[in-house]
Design a protein around this motif. Structure first.
Motif, PDB file in Angstrom:
ATOM      1  N   LEU A 160       0.695  -1.184   0.000  1.00 32.72           N
ATOM      2  CA  LEU A 160      -0.069   0.003   0.052  1.00 32.72           C
ATOM      3  C   LEU A 160       1.004   1.449   0.132  1.00 32.72           C
ATOM      4  N   ASN A 161       2.098   1.163   0.546  1.00 35.38           N
ATOM      5  CA  ASN A 161       2.706   2.356   0.803  1.00 35.38           C
ATOM      6  C   ASN A 161       3.541   2.695  -0.877  1.00 35.38           C
ATOM      7  N   ASN A 162       3.391   1.827  -1.690  1.00 32.13           N
ATOM      8  CA  ASN A 162       4.081   2.002  -2.977  1.00 32.13           C
ATOM      9  C   ASN A 162       2.858   1.976  -3.836  1.00 32.13           C
ATOM     10  N   THR A 163       1.777   2.233  -3.624  1.00 28.24           N
ATOM     11  CA  THR A 163       0.679   2.315  -4.529  1.00 28.24           C
ATOM     12  C   THR A 163       0.128   3.737  -4.748  1.00 28.24           C
ATOM     13  N   GLY A 164       0.589   4.788  -4.054  1.00 27.91           N
ATOM     14  CA  GLY A 164       0.512   6.253  -4.307  1.00 27.91           C
ATOM     15  C   GLY A 164      -0.601   6.465  -2.989  1.00 27.91           C
ATOM     16  N   ILE A 165      -1.005   5.601  -2.259  1.00 32.64           N
ATOM     17  CA  ILE A 165      -2.039   5.952  -1.361  1.00 32.64           C
ATOM     18  C   ILE A 165      -1.515   7.129  -0.285  1.00 32.64           C
ATOM     19  N   THR A 166      -0.032   6.905   0.093  1.00 32.38           N
ATOM     20  CA  THR A 166       0.520   7.873   0.935  1.00 32.38           C
ATOM     21  C   THR A 166       0.247   9.423   0.575  1.00 32.38           C
ATOM     22  N   SER A 167       0.438   9.535  -0.718  1.00 38.29           N
ATOM     23  CA  SER A 167       0.337  10.913  -1.470  1.00 38.29           C
ATOM     24  C   SER A 167      -0.983  11.488  -1.130  1.00 38.29           C
ATOM     25  N   ARG A 168      -2.101  10.481  -1.610  1.00 37.13           N
ATOM     26  CA  ARG A 168      -3.215  10.927  -1.398  1.00 37.13           C
ATOM     27  C   ARG A 168      -3.738  11.262   0.005  1.00 37.13           C
ATOM     28  N   LEU A 169      -3.350  10.191   0.899  1.00 34.56           N
ATOM     29  CA  LEU A 169      -3.809  10.683   2.236  1.00 34.56           C
ATOM     30  C   LEU A 169      -3.065  11.804   2.890  1.00 34.56           C
ATOM     31  N   MET A 170      -1.832  12.078   2.316  1.00 36.65           N
ATOM     32  CA  MET A 170      -1.136  13.373   2.671  1.00 36.65           C
ATOM     33  C   MET A 170      -2.154  14.510   2.123  1.00 36.65           C
ATOM     34  N   ALA A 171      -2.479  14.642   1.153  1.00 36.55           N
ATOM     35  CA  ALA A 171      -3.308  15.696   0.528  1.00 36.55           C
ATOM     36  C   ALA A 171      -4.728  15.791   1.439  1.00 36.55           C
TER      37      ALA A 171
END
Length: 426
Positions: free
Chosen positions: A67-78
């Motif tokens: 999950l950390n490599n799927t782009g979820i982190t950047s979306r949760l950051m936003a």
């Protein structure tokens, strides 16, 4: 068991890796017991790795790395920035909200703290935050991921103590949200005093919040899907871990389309390293766990505590105070592995709900990740932010006080932990 403890502490002070210190001290117990066959240590080490319930651990770790490599982190950051950017200390508030959202993704306080320092740390320094403050808030917010499912500590406790992992996951939700509220309050007070300004001039419009939340929907749904699956018997914990991994693959490949082959290989590599470390600890801790049972230590400690007081709140407070101090010198994973089999019978005997105790035990032990002298998260965030331990301690004590305050509240109001599990599971 006295010599086992002495040998264990001696090797820890020498700086020996914890797994080897546990293994050697465990062998010392069998050397002292001529009535026990010396083939037992090898058998116990192998037997610990054959526990079917523990299959959930590598699968949840793999899911988190995917999950950390799927782009979820950047979306949760936003999403975190939209929700909290208008508050005093906007970036620090964003860190708190991001950790709450990331709880359903990473499940690791150390990984979350390190990630947030790399993502938010440079921006904090540009905005005038001190290095110690940035290290402190990014470190302590990582503790929220311990409570929000699927926390690895809860899986360990449930597997060893034979406690429902589904109920433990549900029980961690309210404490996780409480930590978010208490830490946001601490950030608000300290940020006003230090003059750390909001990131946004005003609260984001509802349309922006909804739009950003929709982009993060797959991550937000993850913990709820797990709990629903466990509640209705669709998944057992080991299957839930496998489902989580498949879910992460589908999200990365089909939904966000950001999981490349290189990222997949990276996730596998980090998973192998994490699982190898944890399973090695679990296997060798079986030696000491057997010695603890053989010497009837749980029964002895139970009698000592009952002689001291019969009030379950007092006994819970004493045990948690002991765990808080122990967490400062021993890694939280090791404490859970070694003491769960001792403490579960004691707390059951005095009438403490084991789901409640598991949640507060795991949270209390995790505080040691951010306290000297052996706090792994503390050294990680200080290294990334390039600040001294002294500055870190000076700037982060309000956040430590906020987390301890949550534990105190949970001691006096156990229903805050049990409300959600009882509501969901009956």
């Amino acid at each position: 068991m006295l010599w086992v403890f002495i040998v264990f502490v001696f090797f820890l002070l020498l700086g020996m890796p914890v797994a080897f210190a546990i293994g050697i001290s465990g062998f010392v117990f069998f050397v002292q017991q001529p009535s026990l066959p010396f083939t037992m240590p090898a058998q116990l080490i192998l037997a610990e790795t054959q526990n079917f319930a523990l299959l959930a651990i590598p699968m949840f770790i793999f899911a988190g790395n995917l999950l950390n490599n799927t782009g979820i982190t950047s979306r949760l950051m936003a999403l975190s920035s939209v929700l909290a950017g208008h508050m005093h200390g906007g970036l620090a508030q964003t860190s708190v909200v991001l950790s709450t959202l990331m709880g359903g993704v990473s499940g690791s306080a150390i990984a979350d703290a390190s990630m947030q320092c790399r993502i938010l740390g440079p921006e904090m320094l540009k905005r005038g935050y001190s290095r110690g403050y940035a290290a402190g808030i990014n470190g302590f917010t990582g503790l929220i991921t311990v409570a929000i499912p699927p926390g690895i500590g809860l899986v360990l406790y449930g597997s060893i103590g034979e406690v429902s992992i589904g109920r433990l996951f549900a029980g961690g939700i309210v404490p996780g949200l409480l930590m978010m509220i208490f830490l946001m309050a601490a950030v608000s007070m300290t940020a006003r005093a230090k003059g750390y300004a909001p990131e946004r001039p005003s609260r984001a419009p509802l349309s922006d919040v909804v739009t950003t939340a929709v982009r993060s929907l797959w991550a937000l749904l993850f913990p709820f899907i797990l709990i629903v699956g466990l509640r209705f018997g669709l998944l057992v914990p080991s299957e839930a871990g496998s489902f989580a991994s498949i879910y992460a693959l589908v999200v990365g490949v089909a939904a966000y389309r950001e999981l490349t082959w290189e990222k997949f290989v990276s996730a596998v590599r980090f998973t192998v390293m994490d699982v190898g470390m944890i399973m090695f600890l679990i296997a060798l801790s079986g030696l000491i766990s057997y010695g603890i049972t053989w010497e009837m230590i749980p029964q002895t400690l139970s009698q000592v505590l009952l002689n001291f007081s019969e009030d379950r709140h007092a006994i819970t407070a004493i045990v948690l105070a002991f765990l808080l101090v122990l967490g400062m010198i021993v890694d939280s994973t090791v404490i859970i592995l070694l003491l769960t089999s001792i403490l579960v019978p004691i707390m059951a005997h005095v009438g403490v709900d084991l789901v409640y105790f598991g949640v507060v035990m795991v949270l209390t032990c995790a505080i040691g990740l951010l306290t000297p002298p052996v706090g792994v998260s503390m050294y990680s965030v200080c290294s990334i932010m390039e600040c001294s331990i002294e500055e870190y301690i000076r700037e982060s004590w309000p956040f430590a006080a906020a987390v301890v305050a949550v534990i105190v509240v949970l001691v006096f109001f156990p229903q805050l932990v049990l409300f959600v599990p009882n509501w969901i599971f009956g």
